[in-house]
Structures are given as C-alpha cells and as structure tokens.
Write an enzyme that holds these catalytic residues in place. Structure first.
Site, mmCIF file in Angstrom:
data_model
loop_
_atom_site.group_PDB
_atom_site.id
_atom_site.type_symbol
_atom_site.label_atom_id
_atom_site.label_comp_id
_atom_site.label_asym_id
_atom_site.label_seq_id
_atom_site.Cartn_x
_atom_site.Cartn_y
_atom_site.Cartn_z
ATOM 1 N N GLU A 119 54.020 64.612 54.585
ATOM 2 C CA GLU A 119 53.287 65.847 54.269
ATOM 3 C C GLU A 119 54.158 66.804 53.451
ATOM 4 O O GLU A 119 53.889 68.005 53.397
ATOM 5 C CB GLU A 119 52.816 66.558 55.562
ATOM 6 C CG GLU A 119 51.899 65.752 56.445
ATOM 7 C CD GLU A 119 50.474 65.561 55.899
ATOM 8 O OE1 GLU A 119 50.215 65.970 54.751
ATOM 9 O OE2 GLU A 119 49.657 64.982 56.632
ATOM 10 N N HIS A 142 53.665 71.664 61.436
ATOM 11 C CA HIS A 142 52.371 70.966 61.505
ATOM 12 C C HIS A 142 52.373 70.096 62.755
ATOM 13 O O HIS A 142 53.332 69.362 62.996
ATOM 14 C CB HIS A 142 52.167 70.096 60.251
ATOM 15 C CG HIS A 142 51.125 69.042 60.435
ATOM 16 N ND1 HIS A 142 49.812 69.335 60.730
ATOM 17 C CD2 HIS A 142 51.192 67.678 60.398
ATOM 18 C CE1 HIS A 142 49.134 68.206 60.854
ATOM 19 N NE2 HIS A 142 49.949 67.186 60.667
ATOM 20 N N HIS A 144 49.543 68.280 66.169
ATOM 21 C CA HIS A 144 48.213 67.776 66.494
ATOM 22 C C HIS A 144 47.789 68.228 67.903
ATOM 23 O O HIS A 144 47.689 67.387 68.816
ATOM 24 C CB HIS A 144 48.211 66.237 66.437
ATOM 25 C CG HIS A 144 48.632 65.628 65.130
ATOM 26 N ND1 HIS A 144 48.987 64.297 64.982
ATOM 27 C CD2 HIS A 144 48.733 66.168 63.892
ATOM 28 C CE1 HIS A 144 49.290 64.043 63.711
ATOM 29 N NE2 HIS A 144 49.158 65.173 63.032
ATOM 30 N N HIS A 214 42.285 66.756 62.307
ATOM 31 C CA HIS A 214 43.640 66.247 62.094
ATOM 32 C C HIS A 214 44.670 67.079 62.865
ATOM 33 O O HIS A 214 45.313 66.565 63.777
ATOM 34 C CB HIS A 214 43.932 66.220 60.585
ATOM 35 C CG HIS A 214 45.338 65.804 60.252
ATOM 36 N ND1 HIS A 214 45.754 65.503 58.989
ATOM 37 C CD2 HIS A 214 46.445 65.642 61.023
ATOM 38 C CE1 HIS A 214 47.028 65.164 58.989
ATOM 39 N NE2 HIS A 214 47.468 65.248 60.212
HETATM 40 P P1 13P Z 1 55.151 62.019 59.009
HETATM 41 O O1 13P Z 1 55.712 61.092 60.047
HETATM 42 O O2 13P Z 1 55.238 61.442 57.623
HETATM 43 O O3 13P Z 1 55.795 63.394 59.114
HETATM 44 O O4 13P Z 1 53.587 62.192 59.268
HETATM 45 C C1 13P Z 1 53.070 62.680 60.480
HETATM 46 C C2 13P Z 1 51.798 63.429 60.305
HETATM 47 O O5 13P Z 1 51.420 64.163 61.201
HETATM 48 C C3 13P Z 1 50.995 63.282 59.062
HETATM 49 O O6 13P Z 1 49.997 64.254 58.984
HETATM 50 ZN ZN ZN Z 2 49.433 65.190 60.894
#
Ligand code: 13P
Ligand code: ZN
Length: 269
Positions: A119, A142, A144, A214
C-alpha cells in the site's frame, strides 16, 4: 552490522512506537496474517550521515510523481510482514526508505532490504498531500478492524457522514477525539492508485477514512495518535453492536448534546 538506530535515540523511539502500535493491532485482532501497514515520515531526524548512506536496494518506481517527497525518509512496514512480528522485530520486518530526487522512485537505505508495504502508493500519496498542505502529521496507519469493516457491508452506512454521526453519538470521547469524523471510500482494489487518489481526496476533510469492505486509514502527528483515533471509533462501533445484539437500537446522544460537546471542546466540525 551496525543499525541505523544506534546512537540515534529519537529515531529509535519512532521505531519503538511503530512496534508498540503493531503489537496493539495484533492484540485487537485487526491484523490477520500480514494485514495492515504503517509508515512514518522521519525526514526531520535524517542527519548528514543518514543522508550519505548508500542505497541497499535498486531504485523502485512508486508509480506516480509525488513532488513534496523529494529527499524524504520513511520507516515502512514490509510487504507480507506480520504486525505481530513487526512488534517484536521491527528492523527485520520494516525498513527505512529515501525518496529519490525525481520524486517518482525510492530506495531502501537501512537496516535490511525489506520491501515496503504493497500500500506504499496510498501511504506516500497521503504523506505527499500532508506535506503539501502544511500539515505537521507524520504517521499513517492502515488496519482491518472487525467492527468498522463489518459496518461498511451495509450500504446505508456508506452515505456521507452517516457513520460519522452514528459513531459520534455512541460516546462523548469519539466526538471529542475524532472531531472530523470518518470519511468513506468506495471499494477499490487494494494497492491501487485509484484507492490512493480517492484516499487523498478524503483527507481534505477527514483524518480517518474507511476503505469499504477492507479497512481503515488514519493520519496524525504520530503513530500513537493515529492508532487512538481508530481505537476510539472502534469502541463506538462496539457499543453500537453490543446494543444491537441486546436487541435494541441504541438511542445515541441527541443533536443537542452533540452540539454542547462541539462548543465545550471547541471542535472544528
Ligand atoms: P502489506 O503486507 O503489503 O502491507 O499488505 C497488507 C494490507 O493490509 C493490504 O491492504
Ligand atoms: Zn489492508
């Protein structure tokens, strides 16, 4: 091999803070496998010796031109690396990068050639926007979160500021500590420039944005504050979901009480 962190307590503190937050993301259950990513702008801490460090990777194209990032330095989680590993071994699961003078590529400078997160386009676009707008924000997180992501599966919650208002009304802290609310970005392919561009657009109005179905992205002065805003919003989501699971629609703070908070805390929105 000598680490870049040796004799640089301020830089070491930045990495330790990233590691601490990575541990929280894992403990929260928000970081399955390699889920989520963190980047921190550490340009202020790059001394002459750091600026002279040779690259330990090829130059890699970012994919777009980010004019405000010329000569900037970032600590980045590695792609495919786990948050729980970043928490324990940050320098094996993340790396420092330097943006090249063409503002369109980067190179890794320390400690190990760990390829940055997939990302990176979104993260660097956000940093580019923040610098360009004169912000002092340095961190992008970022992750989840289960509750917040679940809410984006309801189209009714995707209309502008519906979630903002709902989450603000669950507990006064969310109104006070997430004062700009929660932006919504329609689903776009992870790692795409479409997602990066849409995210930057939302930063004009919000410090925290949802990527539909996401995850969430947060920007702040430091990585702790960026985490705290997501944590606060998630707390509100949990209060909402707990009330719903007890069989009733939570009443929420009224518009009058929300206005009172806005005045009392001198909130921007
Ligand atoms: P990466 O392992 O490349 O950081 O990706 C994780 C992710 O949450 C992608 O949206
Ligand atoms: Zn992600």
């Amino acid at each position: 091999m000598k680490s870049i962190l040796e004799s640089r307590p301020k830089l070491a503190k930045q990495v330790a803070d990233v590691a601490e937050v990575a541990g929280y993301l894992w403990q929260k259950g928000w970081a399955e496998r390699n889920g989520g990513n963190i980047t921190v702008n550490v340009t202020e801490l790059a001394d002459d010796e750091i600026k002279a460090l040779p690259a330990i990777s090829e130059k890699v194209q970012i994919g777009n031109m980010l004019p405000h990032l010329k000569g900037c330095y970032f600590f980045c989680k590695g792609t495919n690396k786990r948050m729980r590993d970043l928490a324990r071994w940050p320098m094996e699961n993340g790396s420092f990068i330097r943006i090249c003078d063409n503002c369109a590529s980067y190179e890794i400078i320390a400690d190990n050639p760990v390829k940055p997160t997939s990302e990176l386009a979104s993260h660097l676009s956000m940093h580019n926007y923040l610098i360009g707008s004169g912000s002092n924000y340095k961190a992008v997180v970022h992750t989840h979160p289960i509750d917040l992501v679940a809410m984006t599966h309801n189209p009714a919650f995707l209309k502008k500021d519906v979630l903002t208002k709902l989450l603000w009304s669950m507990i006064p802290e969310t109104r006070a500590f997430c004062p700009k609310g929660l932006g919504i970005i329609p689903y776009a392919l992870p790692s795409s420039f479409e997602l990066a561009d849409a995210t930057v657009k939302q930063l004009e109005e919000y410090d925290v944005v949802m990527w539909e179905k996401h995850g969430v992205c947060s920007v702040s002065e430091n990585v702790m504050e960026a985490f705290d805003m997501i944590d606060t919003l998630s707390k509100s989501a949990q209060i909402y979901l707990t009330a719903k699971s007890m069989g009733f629609e939570p009443e929420g703070l009224s518009d009058v009480l929300m206005e009172e908070l806005k005045v009392a805390f001198n909130l921007p929105k």
